[in-house]
Design a protein around this motif. Sequence first.
Motif, mmCIF file in Angstrom:
data_model
loop_
_atom_site.group_PDB
_atom_site.id
_atom_site.type_symbol
_atom_site.label_atom_id
_atom_site.label_comp_id
_atom_site.label_asym_id
_atom_site.label_seq_id
_atom_site.Cartn_x
_atom_site.Cartn_y
_atom_site.Cartn_z
ATOM 1 N N VAL A 62 0.830 -1.210 0.000
ATOM 2 C CA VAL A 62 0.000 0.000 0.000
ATOM 3 C C VAL A 62 0.863 1.258 0.000
ATOM 4 N N LYS A 63 2.012 1.206 0.626
ATOM 5 C CA LYS A 63 2.912 2.374 0.591
ATOM 6 C C LYS A 63 3.311 2.704 -0.846
ATOM 7 N N GLU A 64 3.577 1.664 -1.640
ATOM 8 C CA GLU A 64 3.893 1.886 -3.055
ATOM 9 C C GLU A 64 2.633 2.251 -3.835
ATOM 10 N N PHE A 65 1.518 1.681 -3.442
ATOM 11 C CA PHE A 65 0.238 1.946 -4.102
ATOM 12 C C PHE A 65 -0.121 3.428 -4.001
ATOM 13 N N CYS A 66 0.238 4.068 -2.893
ATOM 14 C CA CYS A 66 -0.025 5.510 -2.734
ATOM 15 C C CYS A 66 0.635 6.306 -3.857
ATOM 16 N N ARG A 67 1.868 5.961 -4.180
ATOM 17 C CA ARG A 67 2.587 6.667 -5.244
ATOM 18 C C ARG A 67 1.907 6.424 -6.597
ATOM 19 N N PHE A 68 1.463 5.196 -6.803
ATOM 20 C CA PHE A 68 0.778 4.882 -8.056
ATOM 21 C C PHE A 68 -0.510 5.686 -8.186
ATOM 22 N N VAL A 69 -1.323 5.725 -7.127
ATOM 23 C CA VAL A 69 -2.592 6.452 -7.192
ATOM 24 C C VAL A 69 -2.349 7.938 -7.445
ATOM 25 N N ALA A 70 -1.309 8.482 -6.838
ATOM 26 C CA ALA A 70 -0.970 9.885 -7.094
ATOM 27 C C ALA A 70 -0.641 10.094 -8.577
ATOM 28 N N SER A 71 0.025 9.123 -9.191
ATOM 29 C CA SER A 71 0.370 9.247 -10.607
ATOM 30 C C SER A 71 -0.862 9.163 -11.501
ATOM 31 N N VAL A 72 -1.857 8.377 -11.081
ATOM 32 C CA VAL A 72 -3.109 8.297 -11.849
ATOM 33 C C VAL A 72 -3.753 9.676 -11.901
ATOM 34 N N LEU A 73 -3.732 10.353 -10.778
ATOM 35 C CA LEU A 73 -4.318 11.693 -10.708
ATOM 36 C C LEU A 73 -3.586 12.665 -11.627
ATOM 37 N N THR A 74 -2.259 12.579 -11.668
ATOM 38 C CA THR A 74 -1.499 13.495 -12.520
ATOM 39 C C THR A 74 -1.680 13.177 -14.004
ATOM 40 N N ILE A 87 -13.598 11.912 -7.078
ATOM 41 C CA ILE A 87 -13.465 10.484 -6.753
ATOM 42 C C ILE A 87 -11.991 10.109 -6.654
ATOM 43 N N LEU A 88 -11.185 10.575 -7.614
ATOM 44 C CA LEU A 88 -9.761 10.269 -7.583
ATOM 45 C C LEU A 88 -9.072 10.926 -6.388
ATOM 46 N N LEU A 89 -9.433 12.167 -6.102
ATOM 47 C CA LEU A 89 -8.862 12.861 -4.943
ATOM 48 C C LEU A 89 -9.259 12.160 -3.643
ATOM 49 N N GLY A 90 -10.510 11.739 -3.578
ATOM 50 C CA GLY A 90 -10.987 11.040 -2.389
ATOM 51 C C GLY A 90 -10.261 9.722 -2.180
ATOM 52 N N GLY A 91 -10.018 9.018 -3.289
ATOM 53 C CA GLY A 91 -9.291 7.763 -3.189
ATOM 54 C C GLY A 91 -7.877 7.964 -2.679
ATOM 55 N N LEU A 92 -7.227 9.017 -3.154
ATOM 56 C CA LEU A 92 -5.864 9.291 -2.716
ATOM 57 C C LEU A 92 -5.833 9.690 -1.238
ATOM 58 N N SER A 93 -6.748 10.558 -0.841
ATOM 59 C CA SER A 93 -6.754 11.018 0.551
ATOM 60 C C SER A 93 -7.109 9.894 1.519
ATOM 61 N N SER A 94 -7.935 8.949 1.081
ATOM 62 C CA SER A 94 -8.322 7.838 1.966
ATOM 63 C C SER A 94 -7.160 6.907 2.266
ATOM 64 N N LEU A 95 -6.131 6.951 1.417
ATOM 65 C CA LEU A 95 -4.988 6.074 1.637
ATOM 66 C C LEU A 95 -4.184 6.480 2.878
ATOM 67 N N GLN A 96 -4.234 7.747 3.256
ATOM 68 C CA GLN A 96 -3.565 8.155 4.490
ATOM 69 C C GLN A 96 -4.225 7.476 5.687
ATOM 70 N N GLU A 97 -5.551 7.476 5.688
ATOM 71 C CA GLU A 97 -6.280 6.798 6.763
ATOM 72 C C GLU A 97 -5.994 5.303 6.746
ATOM 73 N N GLU A 98 -5.838 4.741 5.554
ATOM 74 C CA GLU A 98 -5.554 3.310 5.440
ATOM 75 C C GLU A 98 -4.180 2.973 6.019
ATOM 76 N N LEU A 99 -3.198 3.815 5.761
ATOM 77 C CA LEU A 99 -1.875 3.570 6.338
ATOM 78 C C LEU A 99 -1.922 3.668 7.859
ATOM 79 N N LEU A 100 -2.693 4.599 8.390
ATOM 80 C CA LEU A 100 -2.848 4.705 9.846
ATOM 81 C C LEU A 100 -3.505 3.447 10.402
#
Length: 234
Positions: A62-74, A87-100
């Motif tokens: 998931v730590k690597e997945f965060c970088r991938f999702v950020a690239s999808v947005l760009t 939806i894409l922004l929400g998915g990226l922001s939810s990953l912080q909660e997932e890491l916690l």
Amino acid sequence: MSDNKRSVMAEEVSTSLLSSWVHRNSDLYLSAIRAPFIQSIRDGTLDLRLYTRWLGQDYLFVKEFCRFVASVLTKAPESIGDEDLDILLGGLSSLQEELLWFRSQSIQWNTKFDRLSKHKITEAYCSFLKQLTGPDIEFPVAISSFWAIEMVYNESFVTCLERDAKTQPELLEACQRWGSKSFQEYCSSLKRIADRALADAPQEVVQKAEKLFREVLELEVAFWSMSFASDCHL
């Protein structure tokens, strides 16, 4: 299966390119969402030590997945609609909660996820994600791979919440995280974004996207199986 359900499924395949991929690769798809690891959670027979192995490796993924999702947005086109962007922004922001959440699980299971080394299967999957961030990966390819990864988790874990499932109480929290109705709706939103992007894509891009869709399924099958491997340790 009733005639009505068959009709609904046939209509979905005809209107969604992604659904047609699932239909065309049904054996591999079923291997991904009905993996022995998931089935043993559903049956209540999984050794919890194997679950902890998988969970630690999933944290690294998931730590690597965060970088991938950020690239999808760009990679998203400037013309993307506000709803899809949200939806894409929400998915990226939810990953912080997932890491916690993963870090809280590390404490709960008395492990040190941050000290783990990647298993070779995790490393292969993370390398795949890194490739998807490259400039040669178009948005329709990236978003369809994004959907595929999330879809497999949702459709796998939702089976562990079915009425006749015997999922162990200790694993219900994880199953509810990825098998929830809200996560299912999120995956459906990603699917709609991907289908629209692919509809306007050149044929060679569509073919590339389907090839990588199959690679996602193959990697998911391997990732589920990893915890049973003798060389996977905490």
